[in-house]
Write a protein that holds these residues in place. Sequence first.
Motif, mmCIF file in Angstrom:
data_model
loop_
_atom_site.group_PDB
_atom_site.id
_atom_site.type_symbol
_atom_site.label_atom_id
_atom_site.label_comp_id
_atom_site.label_asym_id
_atom_site.label_seq_id
_atom_site.Cartn_x
_atom_site.Cartn_y
_atom_site.Cartn_z
ATOM 1 N N ALA A 130 1.006 -1.413 0.313
ATOM 2 C CA ALA A 130 -0.117 0.247 -0.633
ATOM 3 C C ALA A 130 0.648 1.372 -0.330
ATOM 4 O O ALA A 130 1.070 2.650 -0.860
ATOM 5 C CB ALA A 130 -0.806 0.449 1.471
ATOM 6 N N ASP A 131 2.333 1.277 0.857
ATOM 7 C CA ASP A 131 2.920 2.833 1.005
ATOM 8 C C ASP A 131 3.619 2.422 -0.348
ATOM 9 O O ASP A 131 3.927 3.389 -0.389
ATOM 10 C CB ASP A 131 3.750 2.117 1.843
ATOM 11 N N GLY A 136 -4.322 -2.767 -5.911
ATOM 12 C CA GLY A 136 -4.532 -4.138 -5.816
ATOM 13 C C GLY A 136 -3.813 -4.679 -4.848
ATOM 14 O O GLY A 136 -2.773 -5.494 -5.089
ATOM 15 N N TYR A 137 -4.666 -5.790 -3.503
ATOM 16 C CA TYR A 137 -4.355 -6.621 -3.271
ATOM 17 C C TYR A 137 -4.608 -7.951 -2.731
ATOM 18 O O TYR A 137 -6.346 -7.696 -2.187
ATOM 19 C CB TYR A 137 -3.491 -6.082 -2.032
ATOM 20 N N TRP A 138 -4.457 -8.769 -3.160
ATOM 21 C CA TRP A 138 -5.641 -10.203 -2.468
ATOM 22 C C TRP A 138 -4.495 -11.062 -1.781
ATOM 23 O O TRP A 138 -3.763 -11.428 -2.329
ATOM 24 C CB TRP A 138 -5.517 -10.888 -4.387
ATOM 25 N N ARG A 139 -5.572 -11.527 -0.686
ATOM 26 C CA ARG A 139 -4.996 -13.125 -0.016
ATOM 27 C C ARG A 139 -5.462 -13.778 -0.026
ATOM 28 O O ARG A 139 -7.256 -13.840 0.395
ATOM 29 C CB ARG A 139 -4.582 -11.825 1.607
ATOM 30 N N VAL A 140 -5.250 -14.976 0.070
ATOM 31 C CA VAL A 140 -6.054 -16.579 -0.828
ATOM 32 C C VAL A 140 -5.391 -16.930 1.022
ATOM 33 O O VAL A 140 -4.429 -17.635 1.037
ATOM 34 C CB VAL A 140 -5.485 -16.854 -1.494
ATOM 35 N N GLU A 141 -6.543 -17.789 1.662
ATOM 36 C CA GLU A 141 -6.708 -18.195 3.053
ATOM 37 C C GLU A 141 -7.226 -20.160 2.243
ATOM 38 O O GLU A 141 -7.903 -19.699 1.633
ATOM 39 C CB GLU A 141 -7.628 -18.304 3.152
ATOM 40 N N PRO A 142 -5.895 -20.878 2.119
ATOM 41 C CA PRO A 142 -6.440 -22.043 1.109
ATOM 42 C C PRO A 142 -6.810 -23.416 1.584
ATOM 43 O O PRO A 142 -7.904 -23.861 0.994
ATOM 44 C CB PRO A 142 -5.086 -22.712 0.530
ATOM 45 N N LEU A 143 -7.053 -23.469 3.002
ATOM 46 C CA LEU A 143 -7.513 -24.413 4.144
ATOM 47 C C LEU A 143 -8.503 -24.047 5.347
ATOM 48 O O LEU A 143 -8.348 -22.755 5.191
ATOM 49 C CB LEU A 143 -6.551 -25.538 3.550
ATOM 50 N N PRO A 144 -9.266 -24.517 5.487
ATOM 51 C CA PRO A 144 -9.563 -26.111 4.871
ATOM 52 C C PRO A 144 -10.568 -25.827 3.714
ATOM 53 O O PRO A 144 -10.280 -26.905 2.741
ATOM 54 C CB PRO A 144 -10.688 -26.287 5.651
ATOM 55 N N GLU A 145 -10.773 -24.841 2.789
ATOM 56 C CA GLU A 145 -11.275 -24.167 1.613
ATOM 57 C C GLU A 145 -10.849 -22.765 1.411
ATOM 58 O O GLU A 145 -10.965 -22.134 2.023
ATOM 59 C CB GLU A 145 -13.296 -24.183 1.904
ATOM 60 N N PRO A 146 -10.734 -22.766 -0.035
ATOM 61 C CA PRO A 146 -10.183 -21.323 -0.491
ATOM 62 C C PRO A 146 -10.951 -20.333 -0.224
ATOM 63 O O PRO A 146 -12.252 -20.398 -0.260
ATOM 64 C CB PRO A 146 -10.385 -21.626 -1.731
ATOM 65 N N VAL A 147 -10.462 -19.190 0.082
ATOM 66 C CA VAL A 147 -11.400 -18.153 0.389
ATOM 67 C C VAL A 147 -10.445 -17.002 -0.026
ATOM 68 O O VAL A 147 -9.239 -16.346 0.300
ATOM 69 C CB VAL A 147 -11.753 -18.271 2.173
ATOM 70 N N LEU A 148 -11.013 -16.310 -0.871
ATOM 71 C CA LEU A 148 -10.534 -15.091 -1.781
ATOM 72 C C LEU A 148 -10.741 -13.669 -1.008
ATOM 73 O O LEU A 148 -12.111 -13.319 -1.116
ATOM 74 C CB LEU A 148 -10.850 -14.623 -2.696
ATOM 75 N N HIS A 149 -10.253 -13.275 -0.158
ATOM 76 C CA HIS A 149 -9.721 -11.893 0.105
ATOM 77 C C HIS A 149 -9.360 -11.235 -0.495
ATOM 78 O O HIS A 149 -7.892 -10.588 -1.228
ATOM 79 C CB HIS A 149 -9.484 -11.346 1.327
ATOM 80 N N TYR A 158 -5.214 -0.363 2.489
ATOM 81 C CA TYR A 158 -6.138 -0.996 2.041
ATOM 82 C C TYR A 158 -7.132 -1.308 3.063
ATOM 83 O O TYR A 158 -6.696 -1.214 3.775
ATOM 84 C CB TYR A 158 -5.333 -2.814 1.644
ATOM 85 N N ARG A 159 -8.594 -1.428 2.130
ATOM 86 C CA ARG A 159 -9.730 -1.599 2.379
ATOM 87 C C ARG A 159 -10.293 -2.659 1.732
ATOM 88 O O ARG A 159 -10.136 -3.082 0.776
ATOM 89 C CB ARG A 159 -10.331 -0.326 2.484
ATOM 90 N N PRO A 160 -10.651 -3.313 2.910
ATOM 91 C CA PRO A 160 -11.931 -4.882 2.164
ATOM 92 C C PRO A 160 -12.716 -4.294 0.940
ATOM 93 O O PRO A 160 -13.519 -3.459 1.628
ATOM 94 C CB PRO A 160 -12.167 -5.148 3.560
ATOM 95 N N ALA A 161 -12.602 -5.119 -0.157
ATOM 96 C CA ALA A 161 -13.860 -5.007 -1.494
ATOM 97 C C ALA A 161 -14.441 -5.989 -1.007
ATOM 98 O O ALA A 161 -15.475 -5.264 -1.842
ATOM 99 C CB ALA A 161 -13.174 -4.332 -2.303
ATOM 100 N N GLN A 162 -14.058 -7.137 -0.909
ATOM 101 C CA GLN A 162 -15.345 -8.487 -1.428
ATOM 102 C C GLN A 162 -14.065 -9.557 -1.049
ATOM 103 O O GLN A 162 -13.015 -9.673 -0.590
ATOM 104 C CB GLN A 162 -14.828 -8.579 -3.179
ATOM 105 N N THR A 163 -15.073 -10.490 -0.352
ATOM 106 C CA THR A 163 -15.046 -11.790 0.253
ATOM 107 C C THR A 163 -15.857 -12.791 -0.821
ATOM 108 O O THR A 163 -16.704 -13.103 -0.664
ATOM 109 C CB THR A 163 -14.835 -11.935 1.812
ATOM 110 N N ILE A 164 -14.505 -13.120 -1.339
ATOM 111 C CA ILE A 164 -15.109 -14.851 -2.342
ATOM 112 C C ILE A 164 -14.546 -16.032 -1.460
ATOM 113 O O ILE A 164 -13.684 -16.296 -1.527
ATOM 114 C CB ILE A 164 -15.032 -14.403 -3.582
#
Length: 186
Positions: A130-131, A136-149, A158-164
């Motif tokens: 951000a600095d 854009g910044y995406w962070r993926v948590e792969p387990l236990p199920e993939p989640v895209l932030h 950065y501010r949260p825009a969507q969680t998928i």
Amino acid sequence: MVIGHSSPARWAAPEGPWTEPDLHLFPQDGHRYEIVDGSLHVTPPLTEEHETVVRALIATLRAAAPEGWWVCDRLGIELGTSNLIPDVTVLRPRSSGGSWADPADVALVIEVETDTSRRYDRLLKPDLYADAGIDGYWRVEPLPEPVLHVYELGPDGYRPAQTIRGAGPVKVDAPFPFRVSPDAWL
């Protein structure tokens, strides 16, 4: 003298802050060597699950990318006194093409979390990206199920825009419009 026995390569830490040329001292051993404000940060080799998600993200983004956009894995970004290596980097058309990307050329960085990178990917890296003005910044948590932030750059970082999550394709608009299905990444 022992014949046929070779010692591992030796290196010495710099007398001052670590810099990008110092990163060339390290072997290609699966570890990720990065510099944060002149300090060395080392991440252990990544798991096969992590690599599966990274490959799926790259394939998804490359299939959707308009002509001229570049989707790269492990392309370093030079951020002043820091040199970071995101899991995935999306470069704008007409990027400079250096071995270390200029933040002005970067439209999106993606980090796929592991047990050993979770805090680094959630706290420190996004702050540095951000600095540097990366949109854009995406962070993926792969387990236990993939989640895209999905995060967008605002005036204070950065501010949260969507969680998928899930299998249904969900539309994202940046860095270019396309649909993502996190469940398909594993």
